[in-house]
Design a protein around this motif. Sequence first.
Motif, short mmCIF file in Angstrom:
data_model
loop_
_atom_site.label_atom_id
_atom_site.label_comp_id
_atom_site.label_asym_id
_atom_site.label_seq_id
_atom_site.Cartn_x
_atom_site.Cartn_y
_atom_site.Cartn_z
N ALA A 33 0.80 -1.22 0.00
CA ALA A 33 0.00 0.00 0.00
C ALA A 33 0.83 1.28 0.00
N TYR A 34 2.01 1.27 0.62
CA TYR A 34 2.75 2.50 0.84
C TYR A 34 3.75 2.78 -0.28
N VAL A 35 3.74 4.01 -0.75
CA VAL A 35 4.78 4.47 -1.68
C VAL A 35 5.49 5.64 -1.03
N ASP A 36 6.80 5.61 -1.02
CA ASP A 36 7.59 6.61 -0.30
C ASP A 36 7.81 7.85 -1.15
N MET A 37 6.69 8.47 -1.53
CA MET A 37 6.71 9.69 -2.33
C MET A 37 5.51 10.53 -1.93
N THR A 38 5.56 11.82 -2.26
CA THR A 38 4.36 12.64 -2.12
C THR A 38 3.33 12.18 -3.15
N THR A 39 2.09 12.59 -2.97
CA THR A 39 1.05 12.21 -3.92
C THR A 39 1.39 12.69 -5.33
N TYR A 40 1.81 13.94 -5.45
CA TYR A 40 2.14 14.49 -6.77
C TYR A 40 3.28 13.72 -7.41
N ASP A 41 4.33 13.44 -6.64
CA ASP A 41 5.47 12.72 -7.19
C ASP A 41 5.09 11.29 -7.58
#
Length: 228
Positions: A33-41
């Motif tokens: 579930a987790y992506v180590d980025m901001t939503t925009y990135d």
Amino acid sequence: MKNNILIYIAIFLLALSACKKDDYKRDGGPSNAYVDMTTYDYLKSNRNFDSLVKVIDKAGLKDAVNGDITLFATTNYGIADYVKAKKYQKSLQTGNENFDFGIKDLPSQELSDSLKTYLFTGKINRDQITLGGKLYNSLLGAIPNVQYLIKFRRSFDYNQYLNYVDYVTYTKVIGTRDDKEPDLNAIPDDQKDKGVDVQTSGIITRTGIVHVLNGNHRLFFNGQSLGN
């Protein structure tokens, strides 16, 4: 013989690696579930959202998208059809079909206001969504006679291993909720709610939550003709 066995094992492992599914399943939530980025990135890193990033930039909403929000994201397909519909409407006004037209030609304020209807304050993840659903005001604020319903839609025809699967749905509710009305046929067409299933839900970024709308969803629920 031992060398042959090692070769077979290597080929088998390579095949498993090549056939590995993407981390994101069609709803049921992402397996990672987790992506180590901001939503925009995150959106910018995924080519399925190239057009959405352009719309966000044109609307001047990068900071809003990177806030503490939940985003229902439209894929390139839905945005391409929206732009095509807008180009066709322009061609009817001008009588000219041969002209360049794209996201760059869409009004910034119109895009900003409309795109905010996909943005909701706070993190609305799968563990907060129910079959009964909840009505929300979008980041655009209170709109007369319109709210947005986020709920699960349960499907009982999935596969031999599961009895059902819950799809997150995003619905533009016009007036009262259609699913609470005793007779759906009595609702005028222009007053019917407009809903779309989420194809992948619960992507957690550093800043918020992303739910990816079905690829058939046209941006802003636009229903204008695409022309020929």
